[in-house]
Design an enzyme around this catalytic site. Structure first.
Site, PDB file in Angstrom:
ATOM      1  N   HIS B 507       0.975  -1.221   0.027  1.00 32.73           N
ATOM      2  CA  HIS B 507      -0.012   0.104   0.060  1.00 32.73           C
ATOM      3  C   HIS B 507       0.906   1.249   0.088  1.00 32.73           C
ATOM      4  O   HIS B 507       0.834   1.961   0.960  1.00 32.73           O
ATOM      5  CB  HIS B 507      -0.970  -0.012   1.329  1.00 32.73           C
ATOM      6  CG  HIS B 507      -2.045  -1.008   1.248  1.00 32.73           C
ATOM      7  ND1 HIS B 507      -3.136  -0.879   2.114  1.00 32.73           N
ATOM      8  CD2 HIS B 507      -1.904  -2.305   0.697  1.00 32.73           C
ATOM      9  CE1 HIS B 507      -3.763  -2.012   1.834  1.00 32.73           C
ATOM     10  NE2 HIS B 507      -2.981  -2.904   1.235  1.00 32.73           N
TER      11      HIS B 507
HETATM   12  C1  LIG Z   1       0.032  -9.584   1.565  1.00 36.09           C
HETATM   13  C2  LIG Z   1      -0.734  -8.521   0.758  1.00 36.09           C
HETATM   14  C3  LIG Z   1      -2.021  -8.460   1.199  1.00 36.09           C
HETATM   15  C4  LIG Z   1      -2.505  -7.342   0.091  1.00 36.09           C
HETATM   16  N1  LIG Z   1      -3.902  -7.475   0.451  1.00 36.09           N
HETATM   17  C5  LIG Z   1      -4.681  -6.232  -0.232  1.00 36.09           C
HETATM   18  C6  LIG Z   1      -6.101  -6.216  -0.233  1.00 36.09           C
HETATM   19  O1  LIG Z   1      -6.594  -7.029   0.457  1.00 36.09           O
HETATM   20  N2  LIG Z   1      -6.721  -5.312  -1.024  1.00 36.09           N
HETATM   21  C7  LIG Z   1      -6.046  -4.563  -1.821  1.00 36.09           C
HETATM   22  O2  LIG Z   1      -6.548  -3.809  -2.463  1.00 36.09           O
HETATM   23  N3  LIG Z   1      -4.774  -4.786  -1.973  1.00 36.09           N
HETATM   24  C8  LIG Z   1      -4.004  -5.605  -1.184  1.00 36.09           C
HETATM   25  N4  LIG Z   1      -2.457  -5.840  -1.256  1.00 36.09           N
HETATM   26  C9  LIG Z   1      -1.898  -4.951  -2.487  1.00 36.09           C
HETATM   27  C10 LIG Z   1      -1.802  -5.592  -3.863  1.00 36.09           C
HETATM   28  O3  LIG Z   1      -1.408  -6.699  -3.937  1.00 36.09           O
HETATM   29  C11 LIG Z   1      -1.545  -4.273  -4.778  1.00 36.09           C
HETATM   30  O4  LIG Z   1      -1.933  -3.083  -4.578  1.00 36.09           O
HETATM   31  C12 LIG Z   1      -1.446  -4.904  -6.134  1.00 36.09           C
HETATM   32  O5  LIG Z   1      -1.142  -6.287  -6.295  1.00 36.09           O
HETATM   33  C13 LIG Z   1      -0.562  -4.019  -6.959  1.00 36.09           C
HETATM   34  O6  LIG Z   1      -0.644  -4.534  -8.380  1.00 36.09           O
HETATM   35  P1  LIG Z   1       0.521  -4.362  -9.316  1.00 36.09           P
HETATM   36  O7  LIG Z   1       0.096  -4.856 -10.569  1.00 36.09           O
HETATM   37  O8  LIG Z   1       0.568  -2.725  -9.568  1.00 36.09           O
HETATM   38  O9  LIG Z   1       1.953  -4.547  -8.636  1.00 36.09           O
HETATM   39  P2  LIG Z   1       2.493  -5.986  -8.301  1.00 36.09           P
HETATM   40  O10 LIG Z   1       1.438  -6.917  -7.996  1.00 36.09           O
HETATM   41  O11 LIG Z   1       3.563  -5.686  -7.409  1.00 36.09           O
HETATM   42  O12 LIG Z   1       3.029  -6.464  -9.872  1.00 36.09           O
HETATM   43  C14 LIG Z   1       4.188  -5.973 -10.292  1.00 36.09           C
HETATM   44  C15 LIG Z   1       4.908  -7.109 -11.088  1.00 36.09           C
HETATM   45  O13 LIG Z   1       6.129  -6.416 -11.659  1.00 36.09           O
HETATM   46  C16 LIG Z   1       7.227  -7.177 -11.493  1.00 36.09           C
HETATM   47  N5  LIG Z   1       8.442  -6.383 -11.394  1.00 36.09           N
HETATM   48  C17 LIG Z   1       8.761  -5.422 -10.671  1.00 36.09           C
HETATM   49  N6  LIG Z   1       9.821  -4.763 -11.007  1.00 36.09           N
HETATM   50  C18 LIG Z   1      10.061  -5.387 -12.149  1.00 36.09           C
HETATM   51  C19 LIG Z   1      11.410  -5.343 -13.284  1.00 36.09           C
HETATM   52  N7  LIG Z   1      12.363  -4.467 -12.804  1.00 36.09           N
HETATM   53  N8  LIG Z   1      11.555  -6.104 -14.101  1.00 36.09           N
HETATM   54  C20 LIG Z   1      10.496  -6.965 -14.221  1.00 36.09           C
HETATM   55  N9  LIG Z   1       9.440  -7.346 -13.723  1.00 36.09           N
HETATM   56  C21 LIG Z   1       9.324  -6.420 -12.542  1.00 36.09           C
HETATM   57  C22 LIG Z   1       7.021  -7.739 -10.093  1.00 36.09           C
HETATM   58  O14 LIG Z   1       7.892  -9.036  -9.988  1.00 36.09           O
HETATM   59  C23 LIG Z   1       5.603  -7.936  -9.900  1.00 36.09           C
HETATM   60  O15 LIG Z   1       5.220  -9.446 -10.604  1.00 36.09           O
HETATM   61  C24 LIG Z   1      -1.919  -6.827  -0.715  1.00 36.09           C
HETATM   62  C25 LIG Z   1      -0.446  -7.111  -0.919  1.00 36.09           C
HETATM   63  C26 LIG Z   1       0.048  -7.918  -0.225  1.00 36.09           C
HETATM   64  C27 LIG Z   1       1.529  -7.939  -0.494  1.00 36.09           C
END
Ligand SMILES: Cc1cc2nc3c(=O)[nH]c(=O)nc-3n(C[C@H](O)[C@H](O)[C@H](O)COP(=O)(O)OP(=O)(O)OC[C@H]3O[C@@H](n4cnc5c(N)ncnc54)[C@H](O)[C@@H]3O)c2cc1C
Ligand code: SF4
Lengths: 258, 586
Positions: B507
């Site tokens: 978050h």
């Molecule tokens: C334990 C936990 C519980 C959560 N519970 C909730 C909840 O109940 N409700 C809620 O709204 N949110 C929750 N969240 C937050 C939510 O998971 C995130 O807001 C959401 O997953 C973000 O999505 P994203 O695609 O932006 O990023 P991410 O899911 O972080 O995806 C980014 C991806 O990019 C990849 N990446 C990063 N840098 C690089 C690079 N340099 N080269 C190649 N690949 C890269 C990473 O490996 C990852 O797979 C929780 C998070 C965690 C960890």
């Protein structure tokens, strides 16, 4: 595959195993959708407990030999003996049930330190290490070294204060030393005594409550004290209950498909 | 030697919700997409039989491996930052296929209409004077009404189970796709107490879904069995909406998506103000590649998004001293040691089935959220939700005892066992607003495994940050008293409570913020970079503030909006999709 008994109709243990029984009872009605048949059907079909010592008579009279319990990390018996005393002070035997030693915590910690966790394989280790006196994570020592330095300092402290080794000190003397460690009042090389103590505490709880596959929580006795059921596939049938529902414990050995 | 590969329509960094949504939408339209994911491949089969608290929850198996890259952290501009070295201190991100969306809880809240125009609405209601010096408030350049259809789209993709918030009538164009999850004794106890106090509780919208559901893309998510291994775990049963079972499946089905795992993006390659592609390292072989594309999408979460912009020298880095520049500004978070603290109620006579549950099983209320409060009488801006959730307590990580009990030894053991199932926690989650000296830049000392500087976080709590939490704790305490708790513990928030290594989590937002003009924002409301038309930076990095509830529905909605922009861009042959706001420029 190695579990030949699973297809043997004479293997009555399969039916009486509490983990399996509660699993069947608990999930029969619960699982809907695509998950149901395919996944759960496969979960147990090839796995059953091959428990040769079911008679209570044998269990009580002969202490089961645990071939997995020998030191893998600690080289000095003396260090391991201090560890045993220390973890038992953190999580002692009482009216609830066994303490850390009987739950296998010292061997659990020994195994953890012998593996990647003990040498911080997953951590960022590039220097400079600033503030290394703070916590285990910030120390330039790896976790294995922290344990060695910490446990030996406990012994030094005991000799200094009570003229006797930590393991021979009285329970109250041991507690006094450990309290000072927890309160950060003792000097250890490379880490604060609080940092060491916190690591000792957290690994003790891990050993008391982890899945028994890691060598702690022996016979799931940690879970039983806490009325924690373990790796239950589904709680859908009881999640709405008002009353507390007590369940038999299920370990990953019981749960995992093979 | 860097090898340049054949050009594709789009290259996307990251396979989480943000990158997954972009991949699904582009490939459905027939565009060829390459996804780059630094982490390993994973699928549902990896999660079957994985009910192992030590490996997943304690050792954080599914989180970012800090031996490759981490963050450095300090409080003020004149301090030296130190690295967050271990996942014991703080585990931050997901790192394999699907990102954090695989091991999340699945609480899917929409943010408030006010959040998107927070500066305007605050000034309208209270005048400029109420905004503390050094607080950075700004609007998003998009309104809730404009975003609503994308929220709806995200909820339908994920099959969210829920019921409407009674305090927000008329804010939804449609019902939740699936009904609320089952009710537990804890939920009933909280709900009754809340209603007795005149509040408006409703069920936490959940991505652990109540019944088997097929989404508009044809992907099926199973009904949750309340197995209690949700947070920090992948779902054994395919019952938690995650990118793997939804958007990535859709992208793969199209035949137009190639996901390359173990592919670490190190630079956004650009020439003459145009993104050319992504340079990445295959971490299995050590080889370097450039993947060229017509559009480049960076969706690697807040930290990677900000760091790639800085490393690639795109946009003007934020300068906290004079407030100029934008990349790295508006760092906000729901900090574990402040915003995410809980008030715990212990019951001597009552036992709950705390071991059972699921990530988002619970009940919440918005009676203290922004509009419900009169801020002239309070020492903080924004607001908070209160809630209780029943995730299923696992034994290593749940050893809570009343305040006067020691944390180890005889009494601790006895009481931690006694209260294991005799507890209800009330969690508050508040809006976090940006401050001028809380920001991100590149660290001068510490490097990642490739020799590139780590991202440095500079952040300090302010009175306002602490006051809102203290206030919320008192409201949580009143709720627990109403429930009849015998002992209540309230986390102590003192002047010493400070931003530290445990403060950053999934978050966390900011760094590449969204707005209505390039002077104060990095991207427009399609997540398109103002000064690089074919570059889209998607995710929580675009938040100018952190709302009072979980962020992912907003990440998802903005990602759908961004994907629409990408398609527009590809169809029309480019250009800026949004005109900067003329009036505001003056
Ligand atoms: C334990 C936990 C519980 C959560 N519970 C909730 C909840 O109940 N409700 C809620 O709204 N949110 C929750 N969240 C937050 C939510 O998971 C995130 O807001 C959401 O997953 C973000 O999505 P994203 O695609 O932006 O990023 P991410 O899911 O972080 O995806 C980014 C991806 O990019 C990849 N990446 C990063 N840098 C690089 C690079 N340099 N080269 C190649 N690949 C890269 C990473 O490996 C990852 O797979 C929780 C998070 C965690 C960890
Ligand atoms: S509680 Fe439900 S969603 Fe969570 S892992 Fe278990 S079945 Fe999946």
């Amino acid at each position: 595959m190695a579990d030949n008994n699973s297809n043997n109709p004479k293997n009555t243990n399969e039916v009486s195993d509490p983990g399996r029984r509660s699993f069947v009872k608990n999930t029969g009605i619960a699982v809907g959708g695509v998950a149901g048949g395919a996944l759960l059907g496969g979960l147990f079909s090839s796995r059953s407990k091959n428990n040769n010592s079911t008679s209570t008579a044998t269990k009580e009279s002969v202490k089961e030999k645990r071939y997995e319990e020998a030191r893998m990390y600690f080289t000095r018996i003396a260090d391991f003996a201090i560890l045993e005393q220390a973890v038992e002070r953190i999580f002692p035997e009482d009216h609830n049930g066994p303490g850390a030693i009987e739950l296998g915590v010292p061997y659990y910690i020994d195994k953890q330190l012998a593996g990647p966790y003990g040498s911080n394989v997953g951590d960022y280790r590039q220097g400079p290490f600033i503030g290394s006196k703070a916590s285990a994570a910030d120390s330039s020592l790896d976790r294995g070294q922290i344990f060695i330095n910490g446990l030996r300092t406990m012994d030094v402290e005991s000799l200094k204060r009570f003229d006797t080794n930590f393991v021979k000190a009285t329970e109250d003397q041991q507690l006094e030393i450990m309290t000072d460690f927890a309160d950060d009042k003792v000097e250890i090389k490379g880490i604060s005594s609080k940092g060491f103590f916190n690591l000792l505490r957290s690994t003790t709880l891990e050993g008391a409550y982890c899945d028994p596959l890691y060598g702690g929580n022996r016979d799931m006795k940690g879970w039983k004290m806490k009325e924690y059921p373990g790796a239950i596939a589904s709680y859908a049938h009881m999640i709405e209950e008002d009353k507390f529902v007590k369940m038999d414990q299920v370990s990953l050995t019981d749960y995992q498909p093979k | 030697m860097v090898k340049t590969l054949d050009k594709v329509d789009a290259v996307i960094v990251g396979s989480g919700w943000a990158g997954g949504i972009a991949a699904a939408e582009l490939t459905k339209k027939g565009y060829k997409v390459v996804g780059l994911e630094r982490g390993k491949a994973q699928k549902r089969e990896d999660f079957v039989g994985a009910k192992d608290e030590l490996r997943y929850d304690v050792r954080k198996l599914m989180f970012q491996e800090l031996n490759k890259e981490t963050l450095t952290i300090r409080n003020t501009l004149d301090e030296t930052a130190t690295p967050n070295r271990s996942n014991d201190t703080n585990a931050i991100n997901g790192t394999a296929t699907g990102g954090s969306g695989v091991h999340w809880n699945g609480m899917v809240y929409r943010w408030l209409p006010t959040d998107f125009e927070f500066h305007t609405k605050t000034v309208e209601k209270y005048g400029e004077k109420i905004i503390p010096k050094d607080m950075q408030l700004q609007d998003w350049g998009i309104t809730y009404d404009e975003l609503e259809k994308y929220y709806d789209q995200f909820e339908k993709t994920a099959g969210i189970s829920g019921e409407p918030d009674p305090l927000r009538p008329g804010q939804r164009s449609d019902e939740y796709p699936t009904p609320p999850m089952k009710e537990t004794d804890i939920i009933r106890t909280f709900t009754k107490a809340a209603k007795d106090l005149g509040y408006h509780p409703y069920r936490i919208p959940s991505a652990n879904i109540s019944e088997t559901y097929t989404n508009p893309d044809g992907e099926t998510i199973n009904g949750c069995v309340y197995c209690a291994f949700c947070e920090a775990f992948g779902c054994d049963f395919g019952a938690k909406a995650d990118p793997i079972v939804t958007v990535l499946a859709t992208a793969h089905k199209s035949g137009n998506y190639e996901l390359r795992n173990n592919s670490y993006a190190v630079r956004i390659v650009h020439e003459n103000g145009k993104a050319v592609g992504i340079k990445y390292v295959d971490t299995e072989t050590g080889e370097e590649f450039i993947q060229p594309a017509d559009i480049v999408v960076v969706a690697g979460f807040t930290f990677t998004n900000t760091r790639l912009m800085l490393l690639s020298e795109i946009g003007k880095p934020y300068n906290p001293k004079d407030g100029t520049g934008v990349i790295g500004s508006h760092l906000t978070a729901h900090q574990r040691n402040l915003t995410h603290t809980r008030v715990r109620g212990f019951f001597d006579e009552k036992k709950f089935n705390r071991y059972a549950g699921t990530g988002a099983l619970g009940v919440t209320l918005d009676d203290f959220n922004v509009e419900q409060l009169d801020h002239t009488k309070l020492d903080f801006l924004h607001g908070f939700c209160l809630r209780t959730s029943q995730r299923g307590d696992r034994p290593i990580t749940n050893n809570h005892v009343p305040a006067d009990v020691p944390s180890w030894g005889k009494e601790f053991k006895d009481k931690s066992i006694f209260y294991a199932n005799r507890r209800i926690d009330v969690q508050q989650q508040n809006g976090a607003l940006a401050w001028r000296e809380n920001y991100m830049d590149l660290d001068p000392t510490y490097k990642d495994m490739f020799g590139d500087p780590l991202l440095r976080v500079t952040s300090k709590f302010h009175d306002q940050d602490r006051n809102i939490v203290r206030y919320a704790h008192q409201r949580a305490k009143e709720l627990l008293e109403q429930m009849g708790a015998d002992h209540i513990t309230i986390p102590e928030i003192t002047e010493e409570t400070e931003f530290d290594k445990s403060s950053l989590s999934d978050h966390t937002g900011g760094g590449v913020v969204m707005g209505d003009r390039p002077e104060t924002s990095a991207v427009n409301n399609y997540s398109q970079v103002w000064d690089m038309d074919n570059l889209f930076v998607v995710g929580a990095s675009s938040f100018p503030l952190m709302g009072s509830s979980n962020p992912t529905a907003t990440v998802g909605a903005l990602a759908y909006r961004a994907a629409e922009g990408m398609i527009k861009f590809l169809e029309t042959g480019g250009g800026q999709l949004v005109k900067e706001k003329e009036t505001a420029k003056a």
